[in-house]
Scaffold this motif. Sequence first.
Motif, mmCIF file in Angstrom:
data_model
loop_
_atom_site.group_PDB
_atom_site.id
_atom_site.type_symbol
_atom_site.label_atom_id
_atom_site.label_comp_id
_atom_site.label_asym_id
_atom_site.label_seq_id
_atom_site.Cartn_x
_atom_site.Cartn_y
_atom_site.Cartn_z
ATOM 1 N N ALA A 246 -2.885 -5.417 -0.048
ATOM 2 C CA ALA A 246 -2.330 -4.428 -0.985
ATOM 3 C C ALA A 246 -2.847 -3.017 -0.686
ATOM 4 O O ALA A 246 -2.100 -2.031 -0.747
ATOM 5 N N GLN A 247 -4.144 -2.936 -0.318
ATOM 6 C CA GLN A 247 -4.733 -1.627 -0.017
ATOM 7 C C GLN A 247 -4.023 -0.992 1.195
ATOM 8 O O GLN A 247 -3.675 0.189 1.182
ATOM 9 N N ALA A 248 -3.817 -1.839 2.224
ATOM 10 C CA ALA A 248 -3.136 -1.341 3.425
ATOM 11 C C ALA A 248 -1.701 -0.947 3.112
ATOM 12 O O ALA A 248 -1.156 -0.007 3.700
ATOM 13 N N GLN A 249 -1.107 -1.663 2.161
ATOM 14 C CA GLN A 249 0.264 -1.345 1.749
ATOM 15 C C GLN A 249 0.322 0.074 1.175
ATOM 16 O O GLN A 249 1.203 0.861 1.503
ATOM 17 N N GLU A 250 -0.677 0.378 0.315
ATOM 18 C CA GLU A 250 -0.770 1.728 -0.238
ATOM 19 C C GLU A 250 -0.976 2.731 0.908
ATOM 20 O O GLU A 250 -0.380 3.808 0.939
ATOM 21 N N ILE A 254 1.019 6.173 2.067
ATOM 22 C CA ILE A 254 0.366 7.480 2.275
ATOM 23 C C ILE A 254 0.669 7.988 3.689
ATOM 24 O O ILE A 254 0.954 9.167 3.894
ATOM 25 N N PHE A 255 0.664 7.063 4.641
ATOM 26 C CA PHE A 255 0.959 7.445 6.024
ATOM 27 C C PHE A 255 2.371 8.020 6.140
ATOM 28 O O PHE A 255 2.572 9.073 6.739
ATOM 29 N N TYR A 319 -7.169 16.320 6.300
ATOM 30 C CA TYR A 319 -6.573 15.657 5.142
ATOM 31 C C TYR A 319 -7.559 15.591 3.991
ATOM 32 O O TYR A 319 -7.971 14.534 3.564
ATOM 33 N N ASN A 320 -7.877 16.793 3.483
ATOM 34 C CA ASN A 320 -8.857 16.882 2.414
ATOM 35 C C ASN A 320 -8.267 16.664 1.037
ATOM 36 O O ASN A 320 -8.985 16.416 0.084
ATOM 37 N N HIS A 321 -6.929 16.774 0.975
ATOM 38 C CA HIS A 321 -6.306 16.631 -0.340
ATOM 39 C C HIS A 321 -6.227 15.159 -0.786
ATOM 40 O O HIS A 321 -5.914 14.878 -1.926
ATOM 41 N N LEU A 330 -5.541 4.547 3.484
ATOM 42 C CA LEU A 330 -4.964 4.993 4.763
ATOM 43 C C LEU A 330 -5.752 4.422 5.947
ATOM 44 O O LEU A 330 -5.187 3.914 6.922
ATOM 45 N N VAL A 331 -7.065 4.462 5.802
ATOM 46 C CA VAL A 331 -7.944 3.954 6.872
ATOM 47 C C VAL A 331 -7.779 2.440 7.023
ATOM 48 O O VAL A 331 -7.717 1.922 8.137
ATOM 49 N N GLU A 332 -7.648 1.749 5.890
ATOM 50 C CA GLU A 332 -7.438 0.303 5.930
ATOM 51 C C GLU A 332 -6.143 -0.028 6.685
ATOM 52 O O GLU A 332 -6.094 -0.930 7.516
ATOM 53 N N TYR A 333 -5.096 0.723 6.403
ATOM 54 C CA TYR A 333 -3.802 0.495 7.070
ATOM 55 C C TYR A 333 -3.930 0.743 8.582
ATOM 56 O O TYR A 333 -3.547 -0.096 9.402
#
Length: 338
Positions: A246-250, A254-255, A319-321, A330-333
């Motif tokens: 689910a985290q990677a899905q999010e 974001i990507f 990508y500070n925002h 994003l990193v997980e994905y």
Amino acid sequence: MSRRKPLWRLFFALMAMVLLATGCGSKTMNIFDPKGSAGEQQLDLVMLSVYIMLIVFVVVVSIYVFVLFRYRKRKGDDTPPKQIEGNTKIEILWTAIPVILLIILAIPTVATTFSLAKEPPKDDSIRVKVTAYQYWWMFEYPELGIRTSQELHIPVGKQVFLELEAKDVIHSFWVPNLGGKTDMIPGKTNTMTLDAKKPGVYEGRCAELCGAGHALMNFRVIAEEQQDFDKWVASIKNPKSQPVNAQAQEGQKIFSQNCMGCHAIEGAGMKVKGDKAPDLTGFGNRTMIAGYLPNDKESLVRWLRDPQSIKPGTKMPAYNHLDDQKMNALVEYLTNLK
Ligand code: CUA
């Protein structure tokens, strides 16, 4: 005494430089330890010029030392030396010798340059189009219909015919253990053939000053046995680009909102397949981030938050925002793209 001091200083400075230079060696970045035929041929040329220089050095120093002692001023002898004005024979001799030496150097150099630029027979080679950007590399395999960036995979023992181009400024392709340096010029395609005789990871560098990030424009050549190379090709053709949880899905969401304008991921249902930034297909399998940082989550966050501090001049925005939760997603994905 006072005249001797600067000489000693010069001597110690030179010694310090020699010691420092010995620290520059690296097993995977050493032109004196070639791992492929292009590297071997180029080393032969280097050694040829080294031997010629050594012979010239020994001959010149011997004559110099001989003259110094044989014709030195002797005690009690005040007669001025014999005054001479030119010697045609010697003039001709020391003009002809360098010309001959340069011809000896030039013939194999030009021959090797042309033979390395020639396309090898198609049935025993693969073709890779290499494009250099400020400050990253794209590798396309037209016969296989795939592309990747930053890490060039090649099968061991096969000739790799490289078509080298640049999109912005002049760069130069260099893999010290395998061969190079070949200039990459916008609007012109240079070619060179190299191969790796043994599997391994060979460091690559850009060898032409191309801007603030030049010294960090690193890449890697990963030479592997044919079956491993085929596996890698299959993984790029059928990548695991679907989110693993689910985290990677999010993260994927974001990507697509933030990164898709420049980066592409094969198999992620992307419509745009631009070349503004590295293709991230199979990103999780890469050994490095930005060709320079180790590929782990911590480094990836560092890179995404402040790429300028890591690679000055990079076009990658910060990508500070994104808050921590979004960043982690994003990193997980990305790290799970295999
Ligand atoms: Cu690209 Cu230096």
